[in-house]
Each structure stands twice: as structure tokens, then as C-alpha cells.
Design a protein around this motif. Structure first.
Motif, PDB file in Angstrom:
ATOM      1  N   UNK A  26       0.834  -1.195   0.000  1.00 56.10           N
ATOM      2  CA  UNK A  26       0.000   0.000   0.000  1.00 56.10           C
ATOM      3  C   UNK A  26       0.872   1.250   0.000  1.00 56.10           C
ATOM      4  N   UNK A  27       0.439   2.254  -0.724  1.00 59.83           N
ATOM      5  CA  UNK A  27       1.165   3.504  -0.822  1.00 59.83           C
ATOM      6  C   UNK A  27       0.549   4.507   0.140  1.00 59.83           C
ATOM      7  N   UNK A  28       1.387   5.192   0.905  1.00 61.03           N
ATOM      8  CA  UNK A  28       0.872   6.227   1.804  1.00 61.03           C
ATOM      9  C   UNK A  28       0.452   7.431   0.977  1.00 61.03           C
ATOM     10  N   UNK A  29      -0.793   7.829   1.147  1.00 60.15           N
ATOM     11  CA  UNK A  29      -1.325   8.964   0.409  1.00 60.15           C
ATOM     12  C   UNK A  29      -1.666  10.057   1.412  1.00 60.15           C
ATOM     13  N   UNK A  30      -1.166  11.248   1.160  1.00 60.37           N
ATOM     14  CA  UNK A  30      -1.445  12.382   2.026  1.00 60.37           C
ATOM     15  C   UNK A  30      -2.707  13.078   1.522  1.00 60.37           C
ATOM     16  N   UNK A  31      -3.806  12.961   2.272  1.00 62.35           N
ATOM     17  CA  UNK A  31      -5.062  13.561   1.822  1.00 62.35           C
ATOM     18  C   UNK A  31      -5.083  15.071   2.031  1.00 62.35           C
ATOM     19  N   UNK A  32      -4.044  15.601   2.677  1.00 61.77           N
ATOM     20  CA  UNK A  32      -3.944  17.043   2.876  1.00 61.77           C
ATOM     21  C   UNK A  32      -2.961  17.695   1.909  1.00 61.77           C
ATOM     22  N   UNK A  33      -2.463  16.935   0.950  1.00 61.34           N
ATOM     23  CA  UNK A  33      -1.505  17.486  -0.013  1.00 61.34           C
ATOM     24  C   UNK A  33      -2.205  18.498  -0.921  1.00 61.34           C
ATOM     25  N   UNK A  34      -1.454  19.400  -1.524  1.00 64.04           N
ATOM     26  CA  UNK A  34      -2.074  20.401  -2.408  1.00 64.04           C
ATOM     27  C   UNK A  34      -2.857  19.777  -3.561  1.00 64.04           C
ATOM     28  N   UNK A  35      -2.370  18.682  -4.120  1.00 63.33           N
ATOM     29  CA  UNK A  35      -3.088  18.031  -5.224  1.00 63.33           C
ATOM     30  C   UNK A  35      -4.414  17.450  -4.743  1.00 63.33           C
ATOM     31  N   UNK A  36      -4.404  16.846  -3.553  1.00 63.18           N
ATOM     32  CA  UNK A  36      -5.632  16.277  -3.003  1.00 63.18           C
ATOM     33  C   UNK A  36      -6.629  17.374  -2.647  1.00 63.18           C
ATOM     34  N   UNK A  37      -6.146  18.475  -2.119  1.00 60.56           N
ATOM     35  CA  UNK A  37      -7.021  19.595  -1.774  1.00 60.56           C
ATOM     36  C   UNK A  37      -7.652  20.214  -3.014  1.00 60.56           C
ATOM     37  N   UNK A  38      -6.873  20.318  -4.087  1.00 61.58           N
ATOM     38  CA  UNK A  38      -7.411  20.860  -5.328  1.00 61.58           C
ATOM     39  C   UNK A  38      -8.501  19.946  -5.884  1.00 61.58           C
ATOM     40  N   UNK A  39      -8.264  18.647  -5.824  1.00 61.28           N
ATOM     41  CA  UNK A  39      -9.261  17.688  -6.275  1.00 61.28           C
ATOM     42  C   UNK A  39     -10.529  17.800  -5.436  1.00 61.28           C
ATOM     43  N   UNK A  40     -10.372  17.895  -4.133  1.00 60.28           N
ATOM     44  CA  UNK A  40     -11.515  18.013  -3.235  1.00 60.28           C
ATOM     45  C   UNK A  40     -12.290  19.301  -3.478  1.00 60.28           C
ATOM     46  N   UNK A  41     -11.587  20.368  -3.800  1.00 62.82           N
ATOM     47  CA  UNK A  41     -12.222  21.651  -4.104  1.00 62.82           C
ATOM     48  C   UNK A  41     -13.199  21.514  -5.267  1.00 62.82           C
ATOM     49  N   UNK A  42     -12.841  20.697  -6.260  1.00 64.81           N
ATOM     50  CA  UNK A  42     -13.686  20.547  -7.436  1.00 64.81           C
ATOM     51  C   UNK A  42     -14.800  19.515  -7.271  1.00 64.81           C
ATOM     52  N   UNK A  43     -14.655  18.552  -6.354  1.00 67.37           N
ATOM     53  CA  UNK A  43     -15.692  17.513  -6.240  1.00 67.37           C
ATOM     54  C   UNK A  43     -16.655  17.738  -5.080  1.00 67.37           C
ATOM     55  N   UNK A  44     -16.250  18.472  -4.028  1.00 66.10           N
ATOM     56  CA  UNK A  44     -17.110  18.659  -2.866  1.00 66.10           C
ATOM     57  C   UNK A  44     -17.821  20.006  -2.949  1.00 66.10           C
ATOM     58  N   UNK A  45     -19.086  20.019  -2.541  1.00 70.80           N
ATOM     59  CA  UNK A  45     -19.877  21.244  -2.608  1.00 70.80           C
ATOM     60  C   UNK A  45     -19.971  21.970  -1.271  1.00 70.80           C
ATOM     61  N   UNK A  46     -19.687  21.273  -0.183  1.00 73.25           N
ATOM     62  CA  UNK A  46     -19.731  21.898   1.131  1.00 73.25           C
ATOM     63  C   UNK A  46     -18.884  21.068   2.100  1.00 73.25           C
ATOM     64  N   UNK A  47     -18.819  21.500   3.354  1.00 73.62           N
ATOM     65  CA  UNK A  47     -17.972  20.823   4.336  1.00 73.62           C
ATOM     66  C   UNK A  47     -18.427  19.390   4.600  1.00 73.62           C
ATOM     67  N   UNK A  48     -19.739  19.178   4.649  1.00 69.87           N
ATOM     68  CA  UNK A  48     -20.250  17.833   4.892  1.00 69.87           C
ATOM     69  C   UNK A  48     -19.847  16.879   3.765  1.00 69.87           C
ATOM     70  N   UNK A  49     -19.942  17.351   2.536  1.00 71.34           N
ATOM     71  CA  UNK A  49     -19.554  16.516   1.393  1.00 71.34           C
ATOM     72  C   UNK A  49     -18.054  16.250   1.421  1.00 71.34           C
ATOM     73  N   UNK A  50     -17.283  17.252   1.813  1.00 69.81           N
ATOM     74  CA  UNK A  50     -15.832  17.109   1.911  1.00 69.81           C
ATOM     75  C   UNK A  50     -15.468  15.997   2.884  1.00 69.81           C
ATOM     76  N   UNK A  51     -16.035  16.057   4.074  1.00 69.40           N
ATOM     77  CA  UNK A  51     -15.738  15.036   5.082  1.00 69.40           C
ATOM     78  C   UNK A  51     -16.229  13.654   4.654  1.00 69.40           C
ATOM     79  N   UNK A  52     -17.372  13.610   4.006  1.00 65.64           N
ATOM     80  CA  UNK A  52     -17.908  12.327   3.562  1.00 65.64           C
ATOM     81  C   UNK A  52     -17.017  11.684   2.503  1.00 65.64           C
ATOM     82  N   UNK A  53     -16.485  12.493   1.582  1.00 63.40           N
ATOM     83  CA  UNK A  53     -15.568  11.967   0.569  1.00 63.40           C
ATOM     84  C   UNK A  53     -14.294  11.433   1.202  1.00 63.40           C
TER      85      UNK A  53
END
Length: 70
Positions: A26-53
């Protein structure tokens, strides 16, 4: 007469995936990395959706229903 049409069972089918020899560790993935945050910015519509993803659903939130396959 001997048409070259595709008949039942005469296709190439799926290969056996040449070159893949099992999964590596398994590869360690940083969900707080800039690339992950940018992806989350485009797929989540609010804080609840962000946490759920990210795997932290709100308690008591309705479960998602899967699509029915025919």
C-alpha cells in the motif's frame, strides 16, 4: 458467402493483463496534499460533502443508494 461479420463467441475477448504480477504494498497517500485539496475543491460542494468523501460521514446521515444494474 463467408462474411467477416462478428459472430457470437468469435471476438478477441479480454486478455489476461500481461505485465501485472500482483499488487505491491500500500502507498501512503497524504489527503492534505495540495493536489488532493485541489481535487476536493472541485468535487465537494460543502464541508459535509468534503468530510464524507474523505471517509468521515456525519452521524445519522442517510446512506447512499447504489445504481440498479439491469
Amino acid at each position: 458467402m463467408g462474411g467477416g461479420g462478428k459472430g457470437k463467441g468469435k471476438g478477441k475477448g479480454k486478455g489476461k493483463g500481461k505485465g501485472k504480477k500482483g499488487k505491491k504494498g500500500a502507498v501512503d497517500v497524504d489527503i492534505m496534499s495540495p493536489a488532493a485539496m485541489l481535487n476536493l475543491y472541485y468535487i465537494a460542494h460543502n464541508a459535509a460533502a468534503c468530510l464524507e468523501f474523505r471517509g468521515f460521514p456525519w452521524p445519522g446521515s442517510p446512506k447512499k443508494k447504489g445504481k440498479k444494474r439491469k
